[in-house]
Design a protein around this motif. Sequence first.
Motif, PDB file in Angstrom:
ATOM      1  N   GLU A  61       0.831  -1.206   0.000  1.00  0.00           N
ATOM      2  CA  GLU A  61       0.000   0.000   0.000  1.00  0.00           C
ATOM      3  C   GLU A  61       0.870   1.263   0.000  1.00  0.00           C
ATOM      4  N   VAL A  62       1.918   1.242   0.825  1.00  0.00           N
ATOM      5  CA  VAL A  62       2.811   2.400   0.937  1.00  0.00           C
ATOM      6  C   VAL A  62       3.498   2.656  -0.399  1.00  0.00           C
ATOM      7  N   VAL A  63       4.026   1.605  -0.998  1.00  0.00           N
ATOM      8  CA  VAL A  63       4.743   1.761  -2.273  1.00  0.00           C
ATOM      9  C   VAL A  63       3.799   2.225  -3.373  1.00  0.00           C
ATOM     10  N   THR A  64       2.580   1.717  -3.389  1.00  0.00           N
ATOM     11  CA  THR A  64       1.593   2.144  -4.393  1.00  0.00           C
ATOM     12  C   THR A  64       1.314   3.640  -4.270  1.00  0.00           C
ATOM     13  N   GLN A  65       1.124   4.095  -3.051  1.00  0.00           N
ATOM     14  CA  GLN A  65       0.854   5.516  -2.825  1.00  0.00           C
ATOM     15  C   GLN A  65       2.082   6.369  -3.158  1.00  0.00           C
ATOM     16  N   LEU A  66       3.251   5.864  -2.831  1.00  0.00           N
ATOM     17  CA  LEU A  66       4.495   6.579  -3.145  1.00  0.00           C
ATOM     18  C   LEU A  66       4.688   6.690  -4.659  1.00  0.00           C
ATOM     19  N   ALA A  67       4.362   5.639  -5.384  1.00  0.00           N
ATOM     20  CA  ALA A  67       4.462   5.676  -6.851  1.00  0.00           C
ATOM     21  C   ALA A  67       3.500   6.711  -7.433  1.00  0.00           C
ATOM     22  N   ALA A  68       2.313   6.816  -6.869  1.00  0.00           N
ATOM     23  CA  ALA A  68       1.344   7.815  -7.335  1.00  0.00           C
ATOM     24  C   ALA A  68       1.878   9.227  -7.104  1.00  0.00           C
ATOM     25  N   ALA A  69       2.492   9.452  -5.956  1.00  0.00           N
ATOM     26  CA  ALA A  69       3.071  10.769  -5.668  1.00  0.00           C
ATOM     27  C   ALA A  69       4.207  11.075  -6.633  1.00  0.00           C
ATOM     28  N   SER A  70       5.014  10.082  -6.913  1.00  0.00           N
ATOM     29  CA  SER A  70       6.130  10.266  -7.845  1.00  0.00           C
ATOM     30  C   SER A  70       5.624  10.643  -9.239  1.00  0.00           C
ATOM     31  N   ARG A  71       4.574   9.950  -9.698  1.00  0.00           N
ATOM     32  CA  ARG A  71       3.991  10.267 -11.013  1.00  0.00           C
ATOM     33  C   ARG A  71       3.428  11.690 -11.043  1.00  0.00           C
ATOM     34  N   ALA A  72       2.799  12.109  -9.959  1.00  0.00           N
ATOM     35  CA  ALA A  72       2.251  13.467  -9.903  1.00  0.00           C
ATOM     36  C   ALA A  72       3.365  14.499  -9.993  1.00  0.00           C
ATOM     37  N   LEU A  73       4.471  14.248  -9.314  1.00  0.00           N
ATOM     38  CA  LEU A  73       5.616  15.169  -9.394  1.00  0.00           C
ATOM     39  C   LEU A  73       6.212  15.181 -10.799  1.00  0.00           C
ATOM     40  N   ASP A  74       6.342  13.996 -11.398  1.00  0.00           N
ATOM     41  CA  ASP A  74       6.872  13.917 -12.765  1.00  0.00           C
ATOM     42  C   ASP A  74       5.991  14.687 -13.742  1.00  0.00           C
ATOM     43  N   ARG A  75       4.691  14.514 -13.621  1.00  0.00           N
ATOM     44  CA  ARG A  75       3.764  15.211 -14.524  1.00  0.00           C
ATOM     45  C   ARG A  75       3.864  16.724 -14.353  1.00  0.00           C
ATOM     46  N   ALA A  76       4.009  17.178 -13.138  1.00  0.00           N
ATOM     47  CA  ALA A  76       4.169  18.612 -12.900  1.00  0.00           C
ATOM     48  C   ALA A  76       5.461  19.099 -13.550  1.00  0.00           C
ATOM     49  N   GLY A  77       6.524  18.345 -13.379  1.00  0.00           N
ATOM     50  CA  GLY A  77       7.799  18.719 -13.989  1.00  0.00           C
ATOM     51  C   GLY A  77       7.727  18.752 -15.502  1.00  0.00           C
ATOM     52  N   PHE A  78       7.110  17.738 -16.088  1.00  0.00           N
ATOM     53  CA  PHE A  78       6.983  17.708 -17.545  1.00  0.00           C
ATOM     54  C   PHE A  78       6.107  18.850 -18.052  1.00  0.00           C
ATOM     55  N   ALA A  79       5.080  19.206 -17.318  1.00  0.00           N
ATOM     56  CA  ALA A  79       4.228  20.328 -17.720  1.00  0.00           C
ATOM     57  C   ALA A  79       5.026  21.626 -17.706  1.00  0.00           C
ATOM     58  N   ILE A  80       5.864  21.789 -16.700  1.00  0.00           N
ATOM     59  CA  ILE A  80       6.699  22.995 -16.632  1.00  0.00           C
ATOM     60  C   ILE A  80       7.685  23.021 -17.795  1.00  0.00           C
ATOM     61  N   ILE A  81       8.305  21.884 -18.073  1.00  0.00           N
ATOM     62  CA  ILE A  81       9.269  21.821 -19.178  1.00  0.00           C
ATOM     63  C   ILE A  81       8.576  22.059 -20.518  1.00  0.00           C
ATOM     64  N   ALA A  82       7.405  21.456 -20.708  1.00  0.00           N
ATOM     65  CA  ALA A  82       6.685  21.641 -21.975  1.00  0.00           C
ATOM     66  C   ALA A  82       6.326  23.100 -22.193  1.00  0.00           C
ATOM     67  N   THR A  83       5.900  23.766 -21.138  1.00  0.00           N
ATOM     68  CA  THR A  83       5.576  25.184 -21.247  1.00  0.00           C
ATOM     69  C   THR A  83       6.837  25.984 -21.559  1.00  0.00           C
ATOM     70  N   GLY A  84       7.910  25.641 -20.875  1.00  0.00           N
ATOM     71  CA  GLY A  84       9.183  26.316 -21.146  1.00  0.00           C
ATOM     72  C   GLY A  84       9.641  26.094 -22.573  1.00  0.00           C
ATOM     73  N   LEU A  85       9.467  24.886 -23.052  1.00  0.00           N
ATOM     74  CA  LEU A  85       9.849  24.560 -24.419  1.00  0.00           C
ATOM     75  C   LEU A  85       9.061  25.405 -25.409  1.00  0.00           C
ATOM     76  N   GLN A  86       7.774  25.517 -25.164  1.00  0.00           N
ATOM     77  CA  GLN A  86       6.931  26.315 -26.052  1.00  0.00           C
ATOM     78  C   GLN A  86       7.401  27.769 -26.078  1.00  0.00           C
ATOM     79  N   HIS A  87       7.688  28.321 -24.899  1.00  0.00           N
ATOM     80  CA  HIS A  87       8.143  29.708 -24.828  1.00  0.00           C
ATOM     81  C   HIS A  87       9.539  29.866 -25.428  1.00  0.00           C
ATOM     82  N   CYS A  88      10.405  28.903 -25.167  1.00  0.00           N
ATOM     83  CA  CYS A  88      11.775  28.982 -25.673  1.00  0.00           C
ATOM     84  C   CYS A  88      11.811  28.950 -27.194  1.00  0.00           C
ATOM     85  N   LEU A  89      10.975  28.090 -27.772  1.00  0.00           N
ATOM     86  CA  LEU A  89      10.977  27.970 -29.225  1.00  0.00           C
ATOM     87  C   LEU A  89      10.469  29.238 -29.890  1.00  0.00           C
ATOM     88  N   THR A  90       9.580  29.941 -29.254  1.00  0.00           N
ATOM     89  CA  THR A  90       9.069  31.164 -29.853  1.00  0.00           C
ATOM     90  C   THR A  90       9.991  32.352 -29.593  1.00  0.00           C
TER      91      THR A  90
END
Length: 89
Positions: free
Chosen positions: A35-64
């Motif tokens: 149960e602990v590992v499952t919840q920890l994996a979910a938290a990790s995915r949420a952090l990764d998604r936030a990071g990728f969203a920030i990078i994608a936005t940065g990429l969009q701005h950088c390219l323009t």
Amino acid sequence: MAAEELKKVVNRLRRAQGQIAGVIRMIEEGRDCEEVVTQLAAASRALDRAGFAIIATGLQHCLTDVDPAAPEDRERMRARLEKLFLSLA
């Protein structure tokens, strides 16, 4: 970041924050390892998604914002973005 993009990232981070608090509680309560590992994996995915969203936005701005006539700027930007992506890998 635009206000709407920022709001989505902050929501993801708040969700991860709640999940991490839940993991801490679970450990303190002596909950099942699976149960602990499952919840920890979910938290990790949420952090990764936030990071990728920030990078994608940065990429969009950088390219323009990069001057197409300056290849050294494009290469420097490419290297910076690659480093950011790898930091989440």
